[in-house]
Design an enzyme around this catalytic site. Sequence first.
Site, PDB file in Angstrom:
ATOM      1  N   LEU A  81      10.353 -20.961  -4.109  1.00  0.00           N
ATOM      2  CA  LEU A  81       9.352 -20.069  -3.514  1.00  0.00           C
ATOM      3  C   LEU A  81       8.041 -20.067  -4.309  1.00  0.00           C
ATOM      4  O   LEU A  81       8.062 -19.993  -5.530  1.00  0.00           O
ATOM      5  CB  LEU A  81       9.940 -18.645  -3.505  1.00  0.00           C
ATOM      6  N   ASP A  85       0.835  -1.205   0.000  1.00  0.00           N
ATOM      7  CA  ASP A  85       0.000   0.000   0.000  1.00  0.00           C
ATOM      8  C   ASP A  85       0.872   1.260   0.000  1.00  0.00           C
ATOM      9  O   ASP A  85       2.002   1.245   0.486  1.00  0.00           O
ATOM     10  CB  ASP A  85      -0.907  -0.023   1.244  1.00  0.00           C
ATOM     11  N   HIS A 120       2.232   3.544  -8.981  1.00  0.00           N
ATOM     12  CA  HIS A 120       2.048   2.113  -9.295  1.00  0.00           C
ATOM     13  C   HIS A 120       3.253   1.589 -10.098  1.00  0.00           C
ATOM     14  O   HIS A 120       3.715   0.478  -9.875  1.00  0.00           O
ATOM     15  CB  HIS A 120       0.758   1.896 -10.082  1.00  0.00           C
ATOM     16  N   GLU A 130     -12.479  -4.503  -4.250  1.00  0.00           N
ATOM     17  CA  GLU A 130     -12.936  -3.123  -3.996  1.00  0.00           C
ATOM     18  C   GLU A 130     -12.177  -2.091  -4.838  1.00  0.00           C
ATOM     19  O   GLU A 130     -12.647  -0.968  -5.015  1.00  0.00           O
ATOM     20  CB  GLU A 130     -12.789  -2.777  -2.503  1.00  0.00           C
ATOM     21  N   ARG A 148       0.165   7.754  -2.458  1.00  0.00           N
ATOM     22  CA  ARG A 148       0.787   8.765  -1.596  1.00  0.00           C
ATOM     23  C   ARG A 148       2.233   9.033  -2.011  1.00  0.00           C
ATOM     24  O   ARG A 148       2.713  10.156  -1.974  1.00  0.00           O
ATOM     25  CB  ARG A 148       0.711   8.328  -0.128  1.00  0.00           C
TER      26      ARG A 148
HETATM   27  C1  IPE Z   1      -5.455  -2.699  -0.094  1.00  0.00           C
HETATM   28  O1  IPE Z   1      -5.112  -1.368  -0.281  1.00  0.00           O
HETATM   29  C2  IPE Z   1      -5.457  -3.429  -1.403  1.00  0.00           C
HETATM   30  C3  IPE Z   1      -4.155  -3.610  -2.014  1.00  0.00           C
HETATM   31  C4  IPE Z   1      -3.002  -3.294  -1.495  1.00  0.00           C
HETATM   32  C5  IPE Z   1      -4.161  -4.221  -3.309  1.00  0.00           C
HETATM   33  P1  IPE Z   1      -6.236  -0.233  -0.451  1.00  0.00           P
HETATM   34  O2  IPE Z   1      -5.500   1.033  -0.605  1.00  0.00           O
HETATM   35  O3  IPE Z   1      -7.176  -0.611  -1.534  1.00  0.00           O
HETATM   36  O4  IPE Z   1      -6.995  -0.332   0.931  1.00  0.00           O
HETATM   37  P2  IPE Z   1      -7.827   0.758   1.716  1.00  0.00           P
HETATM   38  O5  IPE Z   1      -8.830   1.349   0.748  1.00  0.00           O
HETATM   39  O6  IPE Z   1      -6.865   1.778   2.216  1.00  0.00           O
HETATM   40  O7  IPE Z   1      -8.456   0.007   2.837  1.00  0.00           O
HETATM   41  C1  IPE Z   2      -1.595   0.269  -3.320  1.00  0.00           C
HETATM   42  O1  IPE Z   2      -1.381   1.638  -3.344  1.00  0.00           O
HETATM   43  C2  IPE Z   2      -1.840  -0.288  -4.700  1.00  0.00           C
HETATM   44  C3  IPE Z   2      -3.220  -0.741  -4.936  1.00  0.00           C
HETATM   45  C4  IPE Z   2      -4.169  -0.764  -4.059  1.00  0.00           C
HETATM   46  C5  IPE Z   2      -3.510  -1.228  -6.272  1.00  0.00           C
HETATM   47  P1  IPE Z   2      -2.581   2.673  -3.340  1.00  0.00           P
HETATM   48  O2  IPE Z   2      -2.939   2.983  -4.744  1.00  0.00           O
HETATM   49  O3  IPE Z   2      -3.699   2.192  -2.497  1.00  0.00           O
HETATM   50  O4  IPE Z   2      -1.871   3.919  -2.676  1.00  0.00           O
HETATM   51  P2  IPE Z   2      -2.503   4.948  -1.623  1.00  0.00           P
HETATM   52  O5  IPE Z   2      -3.069   4.132  -0.499  1.00  0.00           O
HETATM   53  O6  IPE Z   2      -3.565   5.694  -2.350  1.00  0.00           O
HETATM   54  O7  IPE Z   2      -1.358   5.790  -1.207  1.00  0.00           O
HETATM   55 MG    MG Z   3      -4.114   2.397  -0.523  1.00  0.00          MG
END
Ligand code: IPE
Ligand code: IPE
Ligand code: MG
Length: 275
Positions: free
Chosen positions: A146, A35, A52, A82, A39
């Site tokens: 792995l 995650d 990404h 989601e 940001r």
């Molecule tokens: C969780 O991250 C899903 C993945 C890392 C693929 P999100 O960014 O979607 O989760 P929330 O919305 O903060 O809970």
């Molecule tokens: C995780 O990073 C990647 C996915 C959920 C696909 P985010 O895209 O959720 O990054 P933040 O949480 O908005 O920083």
């Molecule tokens: Mg996120």
Amino acid sequence: MKALLDSLTPDHPDWPLARAIDPDRLPAHIAIIMDGNGRWARKRSLPRVAGHKAGIDPVRDTVECCARLGIQALTLYAFSVENWKRPRSEVETLWRLLRYYLRQELPKLMANGIRLRPIGRLDGLPFNVRRELEDVVHLTSANLGLQVNLAINYSGRAELVDAVNRLVKQAQAVHADEPFEVTEDSLAAELYTSGLPDPDLLIRTSGEMRISNFLLWQIAYAELYVTETLWPDFRQPDLLRAILEYQKRDRRFGGLTASPTVASRTEPLAVARIK
Ligand code: IPE
Ligand code: IPE
Ligand code: MG
């Protein structure tokens, strides 16, 4: 573990961390909620998709490090059910990046004996993504090192619902006078992670203290480790620090002393009786 030390020299900054790890107490299965890509990009005034894109290098680094450590399984949360709520252009970029990753990494997966398995509702994926995934699964299926589970279009609740539906079908197939009992083992056998040990260590990057519908059943006794590091910045030393922290934990599984084994699932638990 030896492969990790062999990949470093004593003057490498990761050397002291690698040396501090106890090779006899490695987690068998590590799960990561990757995650913070958005940001990371925002901090640099870049579009979210740049985050990404920058999230690919840490995947490569983490997979390689786990392979060198001799970890049995690594489950990476790449896209949740989601996440379809996001703008279409962002989602499409994620599929493009996934296909790019698969194509780029295949030779390395083969060279390192890594088996790749997507987990999630794969029939909901775009056709070209599914086809590419199926190719990599097929090509890496005989690898014995792995196992990397890539959670894509994944939802822990959906996984449980799908598992229960399969058990219901099995129950309907047995004769009405035969008892059919759901046990923890029979339910676990219907999950994507069937045959693998449950994650010992669950890492979440970017500081969020939530599970976000990830491996709800399997993380019952996982040790949780949340780091403020954003996923695009996560590298080998961050993983080694997480493992070191894990090795300091006293895993009691409800008992009074640390246990080297995971909680047994052999006790039949009458979760439901299906007629
Ligand atoms: C969780 O991250 C899903 C993945 C890392 C693929 P999100 O960014 O979607 O989760 P929330 O919305 O903060 O809970
Ligand atoms: C995780 O990073 C990647 C996915 C959920 C696909 P985010 O895209 O959720 O990054 P933040 O949480 O908005 O920083
Ligand atoms: Mg996120």
